[in-house]
Each structure stands twice: as C-alpha cells, then as structure tokens.
Design a protein around this motif. Structure first.
Motif, PDB file in Angstrom:
ATOM      1  N   THR A 165       0.831  -1.197   0.000  1.00  0.00           N
ATOM      2  CA  THR A 165       0.000   0.000   0.000  1.00  0.00           C
ATOM      3  C   THR A 165       0.868   1.250   0.000  1.00  0.00           C
ATOM      4  O   THR A 165       1.747   1.405   0.842  1.00  0.00           O
ATOM      5  N   GLU A 166       0.640   2.139  -0.965  1.00  0.00           N
ATOM      6  CA  GLU A 166       1.407   3.365  -1.055  1.00  0.00           C
ATOM      7  C   GLU A 166       0.985   4.341   0.030  1.00  0.00           C
ATOM      8  O   GLU A 166      -0.145   4.309   0.508  1.00  0.00           O
ATOM      9  N   LYS A 167       1.899   5.245   0.394  1.00  0.00           N
ATOM     10  CA  LYS A 167       1.605   6.218   1.441  1.00  0.00           C
ATOM     11  C   LYS A 167       0.445   7.118   1.058  1.00  0.00           C
ATOM     12  O   LYS A 167      -0.365   7.493   1.904  1.00  0.00           O
ATOM     13  N   SER A 168       0.361   7.474  -0.225  1.00  0.00           N
ATOM     14  CA  SER A 168      -0.726   8.340  -0.662  1.00  0.00           C
ATOM     15  C   SER A 168      -2.082   7.654  -0.514  1.00  0.00           C
ATOM     16  O   SER A 168      -3.066   8.277  -0.122  1.00  0.00           O
ATOM     17  N   LEU A 169      -2.128   6.345  -0.803  1.00  0.00           N
ATOM     18  CA  LEU A 169      -3.372   5.601  -0.651  1.00  0.00           C
ATOM     19  C   LEU A 169      -3.723   5.453   0.825  1.00  0.00           C
ATOM     20  O   LEU A 169      -4.894   5.564   1.215  1.00  0.00           O
ATOM     21  N   LEU A 170      -2.708   5.197   1.650  1.00  0.00           N
ATOM     22  CA  LEU A 170      -2.938   5.062   3.086  1.00  0.00           C
ATOM     23  C   LEU A 170      -3.470   6.372   3.667  1.00  0.00           C
ATOM     24  O   LEU A 170      -4.375   6.380   4.501  1.00  0.00           O
ATOM     25  N   ARG A 171      -2.905   7.477   3.182  1.00  0.00           N
ATOM     26  CA  ARG A 171      -3.386   8.783   3.638  1.00  0.00           C
ATOM     27  C   ARG A 171      -4.838   9.001   3.221  1.00  0.00           C
ATOM     28  O   ARG A 171      -5.630   9.584   3.971  1.00  0.00           O
ATOM     29  N   ALA A 172      -5.180   8.527   2.025  1.00  0.00           N
ATOM     30  CA  ALA A 172      -6.560   8.649   1.549  1.00  0.00           C
ATOM     31  C   ALA A 172      -7.519   7.870   2.449  1.00  0.00           C
ATOM     32  O   ALA A 172      -8.631   8.324   2.731  1.00  0.00           O
ATOM     33  N   PHE A 173      -7.087   6.666   2.915  1.00  0.00           N
ATOM     34  CA  PHE A 173      -7.909   5.884   3.850  1.00  0.00           C
ATOM     35  C   PHE A 173      -8.309   6.747   5.041  1.00  0.00           C
ATOM     36  O   PHE A 173      -9.479   6.826   5.419  1.00  0.00           O
ATOM     37  N   TYR A 174      -7.288   7.364   5.636  1.00  0.00           N
ATOM     38  CA  TYR A 174      -7.508   8.111   6.876  1.00  0.00           C
ATOM     39  C   TYR A 174      -8.292   9.401   6.634  1.00  0.00           C
ATOM     40  O   TYR A 174      -9.095   9.804   7.485  1.00  0.00           O
ATOM     41  N   GLN A 175      -8.090  10.054   5.496  1.00  0.00           N
ATOM     42  CA  GLN A 175      -8.831  11.278   5.217  1.00  0.00           C
ATOM     43  C   GLN A 175     -10.317  11.000   5.085  1.00  0.00           C
ATOM     44  O   GLN A 175     -11.160  11.744   5.608  1.00  0.00           O
ATOM     45  N   VAL A 176     -10.670   9.922   4.395  1.00  0.00           N
ATOM     46  CA  VAL A 176     -12.082   9.565   4.240  1.00  0.00           C
ATOM     47  C   VAL A 176     -12.670   9.154   5.587  1.00  0.00           C
ATOM     48  O   VAL A 176     -13.786   9.555   5.941  1.00  0.00           O
ATOM     49  N   ALA A 177     -11.924   8.357   6.361  1.00  0.00           N
ATOM     50  CA  ALA A 177     -12.402   7.935   7.678  1.00  0.00           C
ATOM     51  C   ALA A 177     -12.628   9.141   8.580  1.00  0.00           C
ATOM     52  O   ALA A 177     -13.606   9.198   9.339  1.00  0.00           O
ATOM     53  N   TYR A 178     -11.730  10.123   8.489  1.00  0.00           N
ATOM     54  CA  TYR A 178     -11.863  11.345   9.300  1.00  0.00           C
ATOM     55  C   TYR A 178     -13.139  12.106   8.942  1.00  0.00           C
ATOM     56  O   TYR A 178     -13.873  12.559   9.830  1.00  0.00           O
TER      57      TYR A 178
END
Length: 286
Positions: free
Chosen positions: A88-101
């Motif tokens: 999993t790329e860092k950008s995708l991981l960041r997207a996970f957390y942004q949507v969850a937030y």
C-alpha cells in the motif's frame, strides 16, 4: 461476479500478509512458505487451515511476534512488485484516513464509504481522469471494518498528542467534567482539559467514557483516576476542576469534589454547566 473479499490486519495472526494486484484485488500470501492464494481464500477459516496443516499452527513456535518480524521483508519495495504486486502506497494510506476522518466528523455510518463514497469516486475518476486513475483508486479500501479501524487509529493518535502536550505543560492543568446521556440513554462522563502549549492556552476534549453501572460521585472519581493512571499522568497535576452543580459533584462530604480534594488538598472546584456548549460545538471555558 462475486464480491471481492477485503484484507483485515488481524489475519497476520494466521501467518499471512496481503498482496494487492494492480487492479486492487487483495490476495493472501503465506509469510512462511510464500504461497499465494486467491481472493476467495481471504477468510479466517481458510487461512487458519493452511497455517495448521502446513506449518503446525502456533504450537510450532510461530507466534504473532515472530510472524510480524518475518512479514517485514515482504513489505520491502522490490519483493512484491517482482510478482506483479505492490504494498500500500503512502498516498493511498493517507486517503484511507482522510475519508475515515470525514465520515467520523460528519457522524455518518461506517458503511457509507463502501456503499456510496467509493463508487462515486471511481465513477468520477473514470469519467474525468480515465481508467488508469480508476484502477489506482480501486486500491483504496473503504469497507465498514477498515473505516472503523481507521477512526480508532485517529482517535488514539489524537489522545496520544493531547496526553503528550499535558505532560509537557509548564503549569498545572484544569479539567471540566460533566455527565450526559447519549442517544441510547447510556450515561457518559465527558471531560475537557485546558493546558499551556508553546505559551498559549489550549482547550481539548480529553475523553468520553461510559458510566456502565451507577452515576455516583465515586464512579466519576474512579473513571478520572483510572484514565490518568492508564495514560501515566499524575493526578496532582490538576489545579482546578469545573463541574455542574449536581449534589453528587459538589457535596462536601461524599461528593466528587470531596473525593478529589482528598487526593489533591489545594484543588479549586467551581460549578458550571457544559453540556449545552458541547452540543453546540463550542469549546467550553474552564
């Protein structure tokens, strides 16, 4: 077409890591023998069966610590891409957390990520940016469990930051506590903290914990004391506490204020009602 199964980080206890194909399909790969299974095998019963039959299960000395250590080499760049997979790329991981937030911030059901947000994003990406962008965004997992776990991660991270700031505060802190009920009529203890950070006074929501049995002064006192002990905070770092005017809080003999003064003799107690402010989204004044 059958629904694709989603990876859960708990599956590592069965000796597996997750390999993600270029189209976003997640497949389990055994850490010990490198066997790669289909997406249909991405469920606990199948993973546990392979772990027991091929590697002797946990009795063979493959505990969670050794498995995580062995898993590290699979996450290195150049291992999975060789077989057409990538971590999993860092950008995708960041997207996970942004949507969850955003889901947590707007108080929406966790299922909205997979049922509404992701389909809409994929359609927009396909129309505006093309199929390659759609395939890229397909890797962003927004299942109910993923969103739930990401929100817990965000909550824990915020708490760690607040606790660290409290420990670093050059002066003692102030607390504001109150009891309220949620939509299911369960009693909740709310706590807001004020401290000094970089020469500025900061207000932050500290915790919200359920009072599962009774709502007496001793219950409130124990919850606060347990929270401070669990987070390695000194109870005597509190200089003042603001509460509502309920007798359970302010009674001079057995109220919450009296119990706190036994722990902190010079503690200042004031009374103020904060539930209305919290419900309106304002930061209460201590």
């Amino acid at each position: 077409m059958s629904k694709k199964r989603k990876w859960n980080d708990d599956y590592v206890k069965y000796g597996f890591t997750c390999a993600t194909e270029k189209d976003g399909t997640q497949r389990p790969q055994c850490i010990l023998c490198s066997t790669l299974f289909s997406n249909a095998n991405l469920k606990p019963s199948k993973l546990d069966e392979h772990f027991k039959n091929k590697h002797g299960g946990r009795d063979a000395g493959n505990n969670i610590v050794t498995l995580i250590a062995k898993r590290a080499r699979f996450d290195q760049a150049g291992t999975l891409p060789t077989y057409g997979f990538s971590p999993t790329e860092k950008s995708l991981l960041r997207a996970f957390y942004q949507v969850a937030y955003q889901i947590a911030k707007l108080k929406k059901p966790h299922t909205i990520g997979e049922e509404l947000i992701k389909p809409c994003v994929l359609e927009m990406a396909k129309i505006v940016l093309g199929k390659e962008a759609e395939k890229k965004l397909q890797q962003v997992s927004l299942s109910n469990d993923v969103i739930h776990n990401r929100i817990i991660d965000l909550s824990d991270d915020i708490l760690e930051q607040v606790v660290a700031d409290i420990k670093a505060s050059p002066v003692k802190i102030s607390l504001q506590v109150d009891e309220s009920t949620d939509v299911s009529n369960c009693c909740q203890l709310l706590a807001v903290v004020r401290y000094v950070k970089k020469k500025k006074v900061e207000d932050n929501f500290l915790f919200c914990q359920s009072l599962k049995t009774t709502t007496q002064a001793i219950d409130v006192f124990n919850k606060i004391k347990e929270f401070f002990a669990r987070n390695e905070l000194h109870i005597d770092s509190i200089s003042s506490i603001c509460t509502d005017g309920a007798p359970a809080m302010l009674d001079n003999r057995s109220g919450f204020a009296a119990l706190m003064r036994k722990e902190i003799p010079n503690l200042k107690i004031t009374a103020f009602f904060i539930v209305t402010l919290l419900q309106q989204g304002h930061c209460p004044q201590i």
